[in-house]
Design a protein around this motif. Structure first.
Motif, mmCIF file in Angstrom:
data_model
loop_
_atom_site.group_PDB
_atom_site.id
_atom_site.type_symbol
_atom_site.label_atom_id
_atom_site.label_comp_id
_atom_site.label_asym_id
_atom_site.label_seq_id
_atom_site.Cartn_x
_atom_site.Cartn_y
_atom_site.Cartn_z
ATOM 1 N N ALA A 67 0.828 -1.215 0.000
ATOM 2 C CA ALA A 67 0.000 0.000 0.000
ATOM 3 C C ALA A 67 0.859 1.260 0.000
ATOM 4 C CB ALA A 67 -0.934 0.004 1.208
ATOM 5 N N GLU A 68 1.949 1.255 0.731
ATOM 6 C CA GLU A 68 2.832 2.424 0.763
ATOM 7 C C GLU A 68 3.526 2.621 -0.587
ATOM 8 O OE1 GLU A 68 6.551 4.340 3.270
ATOM 9 O OE2 GLU A 68 5.735 2.412 3.908
ATOM 10 N N ILE A 69 3.947 1.530 -1.204
ATOM 11 C CA ILE A 69 4.579 1.630 -2.524
ATOM 12 C C ILE A 69 3.591 2.223 -3.521
ATOM 13 C CG2 ILE A 69 5.610 0.327 -4.425
ATOM 14 C CD1 ILE A 69 6.458 -1.765 -2.268
ATOM 15 N N ALA A 70 2.363 1.713 -3.510
ATOM 16 C CA ALA A 70 1.336 2.222 -4.421
ATOM 17 C C ALA A 70 1.093 3.712 -4.199
ATOM 18 C CB ALA A 70 0.038 1.436 -4.245
ATOM 19 N N HIS A 108 4.500 0.757 20.525
ATOM 20 C CA HIS A 108 5.654 1.449 19.945
ATOM 21 C C HIS A 108 5.716 1.242 18.427
ATOM 22 C CE1 HIS A 108 7.114 2.610 23.834
ATOM 23 N NE2 HIS A 108 7.031 1.353 24.247
ATOM 24 N N LEU A 109 5.390 0.044 17.987
ATOM 25 C CA LEU A 109 5.355 -0.226 16.550
ATOM 26 C C LEU A 109 4.266 0.607 15.879
ATOM 27 C CD1 LEU A 109 6.191 -1.787 14.017
ATOM 28 C CD2 LEU A 109 4.582 -3.575 14.709
ATOM 29 N N LEU A 110 3.093 0.659 16.495
ATOM 30 C CA LEU A 110 1.997 1.445 15.928
ATOM 31 C C LEU A 110 2.353 2.931 15.864
ATOM 32 C CD1 LEU A 110 -1.055 -0.311 17.614
ATOM 33 C CD2 LEU A 110 -0.273 -0.525 15.251
ATOM 34 N N MET A 111 3.043 3.434 16.862
ATOM 35 C CA MET A 111 3.457 4.843 16.850
ATOM 36 C C MET A 111 4.476 5.088 15.738
ATOM 37 S SD MET A 111 3.532 5.554 20.951
ATOM 38 C CE MET A 111 4.281 7.130 20.828
ATOM 39 N N LYS A 112 5.375 4.138 15.527
ATOM 40 C CA LYS A 112 6.367 4.265 14.459
ATOM 41 C C LYS A 112 5.679 4.291 13.098
ATOM 42 C CE LYS A 112 10.544 2.113 12.666
ATOM 43 N NZ LYS A 112 11.484 0.999 12.785
ATOM 44 N N ILE A 113 4.688 3.426 12.907
ATOM 45 C CA ILE A 113 3.936 3.405 11.652
ATOM 46 C C ILE A 113 3.220 4.733 11.453
ATOM 47 C CG2 ILE A 113 1.951 2.354 10.476
ATOM 48 C CD1 ILE A 113 2.828 -0.314 11.808
ATOM 49 N N ARG A 114 2.593 5.238 12.502
ATOM 50 C CA ARG A 114 1.904 6.526 12.415
ATOM 51 C C ARG A 114 2.855 7.631 12.015
ATOM 52 N NH1 ARG A 114 0.819 9.243 17.823
ATOM 53 N NH2 ARG A 114 3.022 9.509 17.434
ATOM 54 N N ASP A 115 4.018 7.670 12.629
ATOM 55 C CA ASP A 115 5.004 8.704 12.340
ATOM 56 C C ASP A 115 5.499 8.608 10.900
ATOM 57 O OD1 ASP A 115 4.708 9.568 14.933
ATOM 58 O OD2 ASP A 115 6.533 8.584 15.657
ATOM 59 N N ASN A 116 5.730 7.392 10.420
ATOM 60 C CA ASN A 116 6.187 7.213 9.037
ATOM 61 C C ASN A 116 5.108 7.618 8.036
ATOM 62 O OD1 ASN A 116 8.767 6.361 9.662
ATOM 63 N ND2 ASN A 116 8.170 4.197 9.757
ATOM 64 N N LEU A 117 3.867 7.313 8.328
ATOM 65 C CA LEU A 117 2.779 7.729 7.440
ATOM 66 C C LEU A 117 2.616 9.244 7.444
ATOM 67 C CD1 LEU A 117 0.099 4.981 8.132
ATOM 68 C CD2 LEU A 117 1.428 5.319 6.054
ATOM 69 N N ALA A 118 2.848 9.883 8.575
ATOM 70 C CA ALA A 118 2.729 11.349 8.656
ATOM 71 C C ALA A 118 3.786 12.025 7.793
ATOM 72 C CB ALA A 118 2.851 11.801 10.109
ATOM 73 N N ARG A 119 4.933 11.367 7.623
ATOM 74 C CA ARG A 119 6.008 11.938 6.792
ATOM 75 C C ARG A 119 5.685 11.895 5.309
ATOM 76 N NH1 ARG A 119 10.845 8.731 8.799
ATOM 77 N NH2 ARG A 119 9.959 8.495 10.845
ATOM 78 N N LEU A 120 4.736 11.032 4.927
ATOM 79 C CA LEU A 120 4.357 10.953 3.512
ATOM 80 C C LEU A 120 3.622 12.204 3.169
ATOM 81 C CD1 LEU A 120 3.132 7.290 3.135
ATOM 82 C CD2 LEU A 120 5.241 8.252 2.322
#
Length: 120
Positions: A67-70, A108-120
């Motif tokens: 999904a992120e690649i797409a 912690h994993l969920l927060m990391k995912i959230r942070d990475n998605l916010a950078r998109l």
């Protein structure tokens, strides 16, 4: 010569040209949360630009979710799965199933995912 209707944007290769005419999803069971990693050490010089972009954004060992690649490629999910299936069959990428439920309940994993998605 006509002006480019959208300056700064390059023309994309049509999906059928990137997938040798295939329009069905691969048999590999890629889902939107499957993690894709590029196979290290494979030359990418003669590959289409879109393939090179995908391989560059999926370095080992972490890779990226389908999904992120797409989203990064500005492509719908179904055509991306077809394209990734083609890359997988040519041995250019690897895939691993998404994390199971016990691994995704880690705050912690969920927060990391959230942070990475916010950078998109």
């Amino acid at each position: 010569m006509a002006a480019d209707p959208q300056p700064g944007r390059r023309r994309r290769t049509r999906l059928y040209a990137l997938t040798d005419g295939r329009t069905a999803s691969s048999r590999h069971g890629l889902t939107m949360d499957t993690v894709i990693t590029a196979v290290p050490g494979v030359g990418h010089g003669g590959l289409p630009t879109e393939w090179q972009e995908i391989l560059a954004m999926c370095p080992s060992p972490n890779g990226r979710a389908v999904a992120e690649i797409a989203a990064r490629m500005r492509m719908r999910l179904t055509p991306m799965v077809v394209l990734l299936g083609e890359l997988l069959e040519r041995g250019l990428i690897r895939h691993r199933p998404p994390l199971d439920a016990s691994e995704t309940s880690n705050v912690h994993l969920l927060m990391k995912i959230r942070d990475n998605l916010a950078r998109l």
